[in-house]
Design a protein around this motif. Structure first.
Motif, PDB file in Angstrom:
ATOM      1  N   THR A  92      56.113  56.000 -44.793  1.00 16.68           N
ATOM      2  CA  THR A  92      57.096  56.921 -43.877  1.00 16.68           C
ATOM      3  C   THR A  92      58.361  56.503 -43.857  1.00 16.68           C
ATOM      4  O   THR A  92      58.936  55.189 -43.755  1.00 16.68           O
ATOM      5  CB  THR A  92      56.647  56.717 -42.474  1.00 16.68           C
ATOM      6  N   LEU A  93      59.553  57.428 -43.996  1.00  9.74           N
ATOM      7  CA  LEU A  93      60.974  57.072 -44.281  1.00  9.74           C
ATOM      8  C   LEU A  93      61.822  57.724 -43.349  1.00  9.74           C
ATOM      9  O   LEU A  93      61.973  59.017 -43.149  1.00  9.74           O
ATOM     10  CB  LEU A  93      61.326  57.692 -45.634  1.00  9.74           C
ATOM     11  N   PRO A  94      62.409  56.874 -42.264  1.00  7.00           N
ATOM     12  CA  PRO A  94      63.293  57.331 -41.407  1.00  7.00           C
ATOM     13  C   PRO A  94      64.384  57.974 -41.922  1.00  7.00           C
ATOM     14  O   PRO A  94      64.908  57.308 -42.963  1.00  7.00           O
ATOM     15  CB  PRO A  94      63.488  56.086 -40.361  1.00  7.00           C
ATOM     16  N   THR A  95      65.299  59.093 -41.432  1.00  7.96           N
ATOM     17  CA  THR A  95      66.218  59.521 -41.919  1.00  7.96           C
ATOM     18  C   THR A  95      67.445  58.828 -40.991  1.00  7.96           C
ATOM     19  O   THR A  95      67.499  57.753 -40.405  1.00  7.96           O
ATOM     20  CB  THR A  95      66.608  61.019 -41.872  1.00  7.96           C
ATOM     21  N   THR A  96      68.751  59.385 -41.477  1.00  2.00           N
ATOM     22  CA  THR A  96      69.838  58.957 -40.901  1.00  2.00           C
ATOM     23  C   THR A  96      69.983  59.221 -39.552  1.00  2.00           C
ATOM     24  O   THR A  96      70.730  58.982 -38.675  1.00  2.00           O
ATOM     25  CB  THR A  96      71.104  59.426 -41.546  1.00  2.00           C
ATOM     26  N   SER A  97      69.039  60.060 -39.037  1.00  2.00           N
ATOM     27  CA  SER A  97      69.186  60.589 -37.655  1.00  2.00           C
ATOM     28  C   SER A  97      67.710  60.369 -36.986  1.00  2.00           C
ATOM     29  O   SER A  97      66.686  60.504 -37.536  1.00  2.00           O
ATOM     30  CB  SER A  97      69.172  62.327 -37.617  1.00  2.00           C
ATOM     31  N   PRO A  98      67.937  59.705 -35.752  1.00  2.00           N
ATOM     32  CA  PRO A  98      66.660  59.213 -35.097  1.00  2.00           C
ATOM     33  C   PRO A  98      65.661  60.572 -34.634  1.00  2.00           C
ATOM     34  O   PRO A  98      64.639  60.196 -34.311  1.00  2.00           O
ATOM     35  CB  PRO A  98      67.150  58.335 -33.951  1.00  2.00           C
ATOM     36  N   LYS A  99      66.249  61.590 -34.816  1.00  2.65           N
ATOM     37  CA  LYS A  99      65.299  62.815 -34.474  1.00  2.65           C
ATOM     38  C   LYS A  99      64.677  63.282 -35.919  1.00  2.65           C
ATOM     39  O   LYS A  99      63.906  64.323 -35.456  1.00  2.65           O
ATOM     40  CB  LYS A  99      66.229  63.895 -34.058  1.00  2.65           C
ATOM     41  N   ARG A 100      64.760  62.823 -36.951  1.00  3.25           N
ATOM     42  CA  ARG A 100      64.083  63.200 -38.068  1.00  3.25           C
ATOM     43  C   ARG A 100      63.389  62.118 -38.829  1.00  3.25           C
ATOM     44  O   ARG A 100      63.985  61.028 -39.082  1.00  3.25           O
ATOM     45  CB  ARG A 100      65.036  63.996 -38.817  1.00  3.25           C
ATOM     46  N   THR A 101      62.071  62.600 -39.465  1.00  2.00           N
ATOM     47  CA  THR A 101      61.555  61.530 -40.030  1.00  2.00           C
ATOM     48  C   THR A 101      60.704  62.132 -41.402  1.00  2.00           C
ATOM     49  O   THR A 101      60.273  63.163 -41.241  1.00  2.00           O
ATOM     50  CB  THR A 101      60.419  60.828 -39.364  1.00  2.00           C
ATOM     51  N   LEU A 102      60.549  61.727 -42.597  1.00  2.00           N
ATOM     52  CA  LEU A 102      59.993  62.061 -43.668  1.00  2.00           C
ATOM     53  C   LEU A 102      58.712  61.232 -43.927  1.00  2.00           C
ATOM     54  O   LEU A 102      58.877  59.870 -43.626  1.00  2.00           O
ATOM     55  CB  LEU A 102      60.945  62.034 -44.973  1.00  2.00           C
ATOM     56  N   GLY A 103      57.599  61.774 -44.481  1.00  2.00           N
ATOM     57  CA  GLY A 103      56.595  60.999 -44.846  1.00  2.00           C
ATOM     58  C   GLY A 103      56.004  61.645 -46.060  1.00  2.00           C
ATOM     59  O   GLY A 103      56.084  62.767 -46.535  1.00  2.00           O
ATOM     60  N   VAL A 104      55.468  60.624 -46.989  1.00  2.00           N
ATOM     61  CA  VAL A 104      54.691  61.009 -48.194  1.00  2.00           C
ATOM     62  C   VAL A 104      53.363  60.372 -48.239  1.00  2.00           C
ATOM     63  O   VAL A 104      53.205  59.175 -47.930  1.00  2.00           O
ATOM     64  CB  VAL A 104      55.497  60.371 -49.646  1.00  2.00           C
ATOM     65  N   THR A 105      52.274  61.158 -48.291  1.00  6.24           N
ATOM     66  CA  THR A 105      50.975  60.686 -48.454  1.00  6.24           C
ATOM     67  C   THR A 105      50.084  60.929 -49.836  1.00  6.24           C
ATOM     68  O   THR A 105      50.495  62.108 -50.312  1.00  6.24           O
ATOM     69  CB  THR A 105      50.395  61.329 -47.146  1.00  6.24           C
ATOM     70  N   ALA A 106      49.421  60.155 -50.163  1.00  4.65           N
ATOM     71  CA  ALA A 106      48.516  60.249 -51.311  1.00  4.65           C
ATOM     72  C   ALA A 106      47.079  59.995 -50.886  1.00  4.65           C
ATOM     73  O   ALA A 106      46.639  58.703 -50.097  1.00  4.65           O
ATOM     74  CB  ALA A 106      48.893  59.510 -52.303  1.00  4.65           C
ATOM     75  N   LEU A 107      46.163  60.854 -51.094  1.00  2.00           N
ATOM     76  CA  LEU A 107      44.663  60.437 -51.006  1.00  2.00           C
ATOM     77  C   LEU A 107      43.924  60.768 -52.361  1.00  2.00           C
ATOM     78  O   LEU A 107      44.267  61.578 -53.157  1.00  2.00           O
ATOM     79  CB  LEU A 107      44.241  61.536 -49.932  1.00  2.00           C
ATOM     80  N   ARG A 108      42.641  59.962 -52.447  1.00  2.00           N
ATOM     81  CA  ARG A 108      42.082  60.157 -53.724  1.00  2.00           C
ATOM     82  C   ARG A 108      40.585  59.713 -53.321  1.00  2.00           C
ATOM     83  O   ARG A 108      40.261  58.716 -52.772  1.00  2.00           O
ATOM     84  CB  ARG A 108      42.463  59.098 -54.834  1.00  2.00           C
ATOM     85  N   PHE A 109      39.687  60.701 -53.559  1.00  2.00           N
ATOM     86  CA  PHE A 109      38.294  60.549 -53.325  1.00  2.00           C
ATOM     87  C   PHE A 109      37.418  60.671 -54.740  1.00  2.00           C
ATOM     88  O   PHE A 109      37.753  61.884 -55.416  1.00  2.00           O
ATOM     89  CB  PHE A 109      37.541  61.465 -52.217  1.00  2.00           C
ATOM     90  N   ALA A 110      36.719  59.753 -55.115  1.00  2.00           N
ATOM     91  CA  ALA A 110      36.365  59.811 -56.445  1.00  2.00           C
ATOM     92  C   ALA A 110      35.118  59.419 -56.549  1.00  2.00           C
ATOM     93  O   ALA A 110      34.734  58.264 -55.916  1.00  2.00           O
ATOM     94  CB  ALA A 110      37.329  59.528 -57.442  1.00  2.00           C
ATOM     95  N   VAL A 111      34.106  60.007 -57.568  1.00  2.00           N
ATOM     96  CA  VAL A 111      32.838  59.133 -58.112  1.00  2.00           C
ATOM     97  C   VAL A 111      33.378  58.824 -59.650  1.00  2.00           C
ATOM     98  O   VAL A 111      33.465  59.827 -60.239  1.00  2.00           O
ATOM     99  CB  VAL A 111      31.862  60.131 -57.980  1.00  2.00           C
ATOM    100  N   ASP A 112      33.248  57.829 -59.720  1.00  2.00           N
ATOM    101  CA  ASP A 112      33.561  57.245 -61.269  1.00  2.00           C
ATOM    102  C   ASP A 112      32.252  56.978 -62.014  1.00  2.00           C
ATOM    103  O   ASP A 112      31.469  56.696 -61.373  1.00  2.00           O
ATOM    104  CB  ASP A 112      34.327  56.025 -61.343  1.00  2.00           C
ATOM    105  N   ASP A 113      32.526  56.728 -63.295  1.00  2.00           N
ATOM    106  CA  ASP A 113      31.530  56.299 -64.350  1.00  2.00           C
ATOM    107  C   ASP A 113      30.171  57.250 -64.197  1.00  2.00           C
ATOM    108  O   ASP A 113      29.198  56.556 -64.245  1.00  2.00           O
ATOM    109  CB  ASP A 113      31.139  54.760 -64.121  1.00  2.00           C
ATOM    110  N   ILE A 114      30.745  58.544 -64.158  1.00  2.00           N
ATOM    111  CA  ILE A 114      29.098  59.342 -64.013  1.00  2.00           C
ATOM    112  C   ILE A 114      28.780  59.538 -65.508  1.00  2.00           C
ATOM    113  O   ILE A 114      29.672  59.840 -66.474  1.00  2.00           O
ATOM    114  CB  ILE A 114      29.478  60.752 -63.474  1.00  2.00           C
ATOM    115  N   MET A 115      27.469  59.535 -65.648  1.00  2.00           N
ATOM    116  CA  MET A 115      26.822  59.738 -66.923  1.00  2.00           C
ATOM    117  C   MET A 115      26.815  61.180 -67.662  1.00  2.00           C
ATOM    118  O   MET A 115      25.971  61.723 -66.897  1.00  2.00           O
ATOM    119  CB  MET A 115      25.539  59.048 -67.164  1.00  2.00           C
ATOM    120  N   ASN A 116      27.512  61.281 -68.822  1.00  2.00           N
ATOM    121  CA  ASN A 116      27.417  62.757 -69.263  1.00  2.00           C
ATOM    122  C   ASN A 116      26.200  62.578 -70.380  1.00  2.00           C
ATOM    123  O   ASN A 116      26.326  62.078 -71.306  1.00  2.00           O
ATOM    124  CB  ASN A 116      28.733  63.087 -69.933  1.00  2.00           C
TER     125      ASN A 116
END
Length: 369
Positions: A92-116
């Motif tokens: 979360t990144l506040p801006t130069t104004s106390p009335k505005r805020t920016l946010g960056v979010t990343a999510l990952r859901f995974a099943v790894d090592d599935i056998m082909n």
């Protein structure tokens, strides 16, 4: 090997994304798991009271409450003894104004090592384990959030927020999808009351799938009587989440927060408390006890469904069941450590999971406009 137990998943994963463009009742369901152990411990009842970086997930309007800090939120959880992994990161990144805020979010859901196992059996009928290769099935979500305070008085705050989200999903080298969507939210704080409204997938989020198979893979799928998809588009219908919360002071050092949310979907009948066509409503309730803003104890219930009573294999009588959750949190200066014990899946898979999350505030000086 745990991954070997998942060798049958490839055909199922391909069938799940192979249809023509249509609304799917559980499209992009990984985006409905939750974010942060606080919210999960409270039964996912958050849209009215969330005020930290996890608001980028629950209700982007709440991000504006992070005004003077660069805040980082991290969470990790696992399904089914570690087979499925869910990770969350927010900055979360506040801006130069106390009335505005920016946010960056990343999510990952995974099943790894599935056998082909497509080439496990040689043309002569013999089994060659050297032909087994592994791949991952992963879902990614990226949210860019903007929050602004519209009105601020001594007793009332009105905040708004929007999310622009990008979705990427992949099934090894076989299938990949990109999707885009928008969320918007409002949060009102008045005295001891909190109100929140969030509209998710307002523009109808879509995933556009593309498939890539070698000629050998196509032949193996054909011989196993699997359909070979070409292209498809998967649509996610909008949903509305309404919430209300109230703070109850307990003496001078502690207090209790109670919140109720109503998750309203418009994609047909679901197994929820209010089940209609096309509108269904799923309630969620959460509590949080706060001592000196240092120690927090939480509980919640959600996912109300009608199902068979435990051990009832004769009468097959359906009763109301629900999913409970509990959690705790500790604040140590600029760090917040939260824990929740909850079910990240659903009633049909009643396996509870330990969830940990960490919040870090990095103080900085800022000039006001």
């Amino acid at each position: 090997m745990k991954a070997f137990k998942l060798c049958f998943l490839l055909p199922l994963l391909l069938v799940a994304v192979a249809s023509e463009a249509q609304f799917r009742k559980y499209s992009n369901e990984f985006l409905n798991i939750g974010a942060g152990a606080r919210g999960l411990g409270m039964g996912s009842a958050q849209v009215a009271s969330v005020q930290d970086g996890t608001a980028g997930y629950w209700n982007p309007a709440g991000l504006v409450n992070v005004q003077d800090d660069i805040q980082v939120n991290l969470m990790h959880a696992e399904y089914f003894a570690g087979i499925g992994k869910y990770d969350y990161l927010n900055v979360t990144l506040p801006t130069t104004s106390p009335k505005r805020t920016l946010g960056v979010t990343a999510l990952r859901f995974a099943v790894d090592d599935i056998m082909n196992t497509l080439f496990l059996v040689e043309p002569d009928g013999s089994i060659n384990y050297n032909n087994i290769k592994s791949f991952s099935s992963a879902d990614y979500g990226f949210l860019l959030s903007y929050s602004q305070n519209l009105r601020q008085t001594e007793k009332k705050n009105v905040n708004i927020g929007v999310n622009a989200k990008v979705i990427h999903r992949s099934v090894g080298s076989f299938a990949k999808a990109w999707g885009f969507g928008l969320d918007a939210g409002v949060q009102i704080i008045q005295d001891k009351w909190r109100f929140g409204v969030v509209g998710r997938d307002l523009t109808t989020t879509f995933n556009s799938w593309a498939f890539n198979f070698t000629e050998e893979e196509k032949e193996a799928l054909y011989l196993a009587k699997n359909d070979i998809p070409v292209k498809s588009t998967e649509l996610t219908s909008p949903r509305l989440i309404l919430g209300g919360a109230r703070v109850f002071p307990i003496g001078k050092k502690s207090g209790l927060l109670a919140e109720a949310n109503f998750d309203v979907t418009f994609d047909g009948r679901r197994n929820t408390v209010v089940s209609g066509d096309p509108v269904s409503i799923d309630p969620k309730v959460g509590l949080e006890y706060n001592y000196k803003d240092i120690v927090f104890i939480r509980g919640g219930v959600n996912n109300f469904q009608k199902g068979l009573a435990d051990g009832d294999t004769l009468n097959l009588k359906k009763v109301w069941i629900f999913q409970p959750s509990v959690g705790v949190g500790f604040r140590i200066q600029s760090f917040m450590v939260d824990y929740a014990f909850t079910n990240l899946a659903n009633q049909s898979n009643p396996l509870f999971t330990h969830v940990f999350s960490l919040k870090m505030d990095f103080r900085r000086k800022r000039k006001n406009n």
